[in-house]
Design an enzyme around this catalytic site. Sequence first.
Site, mmCIF file in Angstrom:
data_model
loop_
_atom_site.group_PDB
_atom_site.id
_atom_site.type_symbol
_atom_site.label_atom_id
_atom_site.label_comp_id
_atom_site.label_asym_id
_atom_site.label_seq_id
_atom_site.Cartn_x
_atom_site.Cartn_y
_atom_site.Cartn_z
ATOM 1 N N ASN A 6 0.854 -1.190 0.000
ATOM 2 C CA ASN A 6 0.000 0.000 0.000
ATOM 3 C C ASN A 6 0.889 1.238 0.000
ATOM 4 O O ASN A 6 1.473 1.581 1.020
ATOM 5 C CB ASN A 6 -0.891 -0.044 1.256
ATOM 6 C CG ASN A 6 -1.821 1.141 1.333
ATOM 7 O OD1 ASN A 6 -1.979 1.885 0.370
ATOM 8 N ND2 ASN A 6 -2.440 1.334 2.483
ATOM 9 N N TRP A 7 0.982 1.900 -1.170
ATOM 10 C CA TRP A 7 1.879 3.038 -1.290
ATOM 11 C C TRP A 7 1.287 4.333 -0.769
ATOM 12 O O TRP A 7 1.949 5.381 -0.816
ATOM 13 C CB TRP A 7 2.321 3.208 -2.746
ATOM 14 C CG TRP A 7 3.305 2.173 -3.199
ATOM 15 C CD1 TRP A 7 3.861 1.178 -2.434
ATOM 16 C CD2 TRP A 7 3.876 2.028 -4.499
ATOM 17 N NE1 TRP A 7 4.712 0.428 -3.180
ATOM 18 C CE2 TRP A 7 4.750 0.924 -4.460
ATOM 19 C CE3 TRP A 7 3.726 2.720 -5.705
ATOM 20 C CZ2 TRP A 7 5.472 0.506 -5.575
ATOM 21 C CZ3 TRP A 7 4.433 2.300 -6.815
ATOM 22 C CH2 TRP A 7 5.307 1.209 -6.750
ATOM 23 N N LYS A 8 0.071 4.322 -0.307
ATOM 24 C CA LYS A 8 -0.567 5.522 0.262
ATOM 25 C C LYS A 8 -0.299 6.743 -0.630
ATOM 26 O O LYS A 8 -0.272 6.624 -1.837
ATOM 27 C CB LYS A 8 -0.080 5.741 1.694
ATOM 28 C CG LYS A 8 -0.292 4.485 2.535
ATOM 29 C CD LYS A 8 -0.234 4.730 3.988
ATOM 30 C CE LYS A 8 -0.370 3.394 4.694
ATOM 31 N NZ LYS A 8 -0.436 3.512 6.134
ATOM 32 N N HIS A 76 -9.953 1.356 4.391
ATOM 33 C CA HIS A 76 -8.710 1.523 5.156
ATOM 34 C C HIS A 76 -8.977 2.466 6.337
ATOM 35 O O HIS A 76 -9.764 3.408 6.225
ATOM 36 C CB HIS A 76 -7.629 2.097 4.241
ATOM 37 C CG HIS A 76 -6.271 2.063 4.855
ATOM 38 N ND1 HIS A 76 -5.863 2.990 5.783
ATOM 39 C CD2 HIS A 76 -5.240 1.193 4.703
ATOM 40 C CE1 HIS A 76 -4.629 2.700 6.169
ATOM 41 N NE2 HIS A 76 -4.228 1.606 5.534
ATOM 42 N N GLU A 78 -7.419 4.838 7.487
ATOM 43 C CA GLU A 78 -7.187 6.265 7.216
ATOM 44 C C GLU A 78 -8.384 6.867 6.495
ATOM 45 O O GLU A 78 -8.693 8.054 6.667
ATOM 46 C CB GLU A 78 -5.884 6.430 6.417
ATOM 47 C CG GLU A 78 -4.673 6.179 7.308
ATOM 48 C CD GLU A 78 -3.454 5.608 6.617
ATOM 49 O OE1 GLU A 78 -3.369 5.667 5.378
ATOM 50 O OE2 GLU A 78 -2.576 5.077 7.329
ATOM 51 N N GLU A 142 -6.191 -4.746 10.409
ATOM 52 C CA GLU A 142 -5.195 -3.690 10.587
ATOM 53 C C GLU A 142 -5.511 -2.925 11.868
ATOM 54 O O GLU A 142 -6.272 -1.944 11.837
ATOM 55 C CB GLU A 142 -5.216 -2.728 9.402
ATOM 56 C CG GLU A 142 -4.805 -3.360 8.093
ATOM 57 C CD GLU A 142 -4.111 -2.346 7.192
ATOM 58 O OE1 GLU A 142 -2.963 -2.566 6.850
ATOM 59 O OE2 GLU A 142 -4.728 -1.324 6.868
ATOM 60 N N GLY A 148 1.708 2.380 10.725
ATOM 61 C CA GLY A 148 2.666 3.472 10.595
ATOM 62 C C GLY A 148 3.347 3.852 11.897
ATOM 63 O O GLY A 148 4.024 4.878 11.968
ATOM 64 N N SER A 178 2.599 -2.008 10.396
ATOM 65 C CA SER A 178 4.041 -2.039 10.672
ATOM 66 C C SER A 178 4.676 -3.391 10.365
ATOM 67 O O SER A 178 5.562 -3.838 11.095
ATOM 68 C CB SER A 178 4.326 -1.628 12.121
ATOM 69 O OG SER A 178 3.921 -0.296 12.338
ATOM 70 N N GLY A 199 2.477 -1.244 4.350
ATOM 71 C CA GLY A 199 2.541 0.167 3.982
ATOM 72 C C GLY A 199 3.979 0.605 3.773
ATOM 73 O O GLY A 199 4.567 0.406 2.711
ATOM 74 N N GLY A 200 4.571 1.175 4.815
ATOM 75 C CA GLY A 200 5.907 1.771 4.724
ATOM 76 C C GLY A 200 6.951 0.855 4.113
ATOM 77 O O GLY A 200 7.739 1.288 3.260
HETATM 78 P P1 PGA Z 1 2.289 0.335 7.657
HETATM 79 O O1 PGA Z 1 0.886 0.595 6.911
HETATM 80 O O2 PGA Z 1 2.825 -0.979 7.171
HETATM 81 O O3 PGA Z 1 3.144 1.513 7.262
HETATM 82 O O4 PGA Z 1 1.980 0.316 9.124
HETATM 83 C C1 PGA Z 1 -0.021 -0.450 6.739
HETATM 84 C C2 PGA Z 1 -1.251 0.041 6.017
HETATM 85 O O5 PGA Z 1 -1.767 1.082 6.368
HETATM 86 O O6 PGA Z 1 -1.734 -0.602 5.100
#
Ligand code: PGA
Length: 220
Positions: A6-8, A76, A78, A142, A148, A178, A199-200
Amino acid sequence: MLIAGNWKMFRGPDPAAFAGLDAVICPPFTRLRDCVDAGLATYAQNVHWEPEGAYTGEISAPMLLELGVVGSLVGHSERRQYFGETDETVAKRTRAALDAGLRVIACVGETQEEREAGETADVLRRQLSVLEPHPDLVLAYEPVWAIGTGLSATPDMAQEAHAFMKSLLDAPVLYGGSVKPDSAGPLLAQPDVDGALVGGASLDVDSFTTICQTAAAIRS
Ligand code: PGA
């Protein structure tokens, strides 16, 4: 085993660097075409429930399919936290996307306060109550406090939540929050952890490749 990057709201590395990995990439809308052109299984980060109409700023399932996109994230945390996404809109987006022929990764998870108040099961039950099983539906657990933050759920916590979710809805469950190269192995080794939403660590080609290789080794 499904590993999703997930490149956000990041441009992300060159999609070509991910060629050959058994994984899906979820880039921002502006990078969808690059990822499709690089031959990657490409998911959007959101999708609207109407096929067309006056919904400025939204993208529909037919528009995604036209680009060669094969799936979408939905719900998600967010989106829920900052953009007013509710269980009802998550359900509408999920149903419409599946009906249109997209695969869906629907995200659920509790906040820190909810976990501390012992409400994790109630939250997961509520968030899943609006979804129905479908062959192209995958869930992602999640925990919001793990996204994050560098604070991953322990493998036992993930296993417990995943088993509970599967008792409510028959679907594979990815873990997200994470996930890093060194935490991926113990998480993915849990029997009810069917993959990861990263994500990251998906923004770095080497770390994402290591996570994909770890996943492949565990289930081979
Ligand atoms: P993260 O993000 O691996 O940076 O915690 C996960 C996500 O939001 O999909």
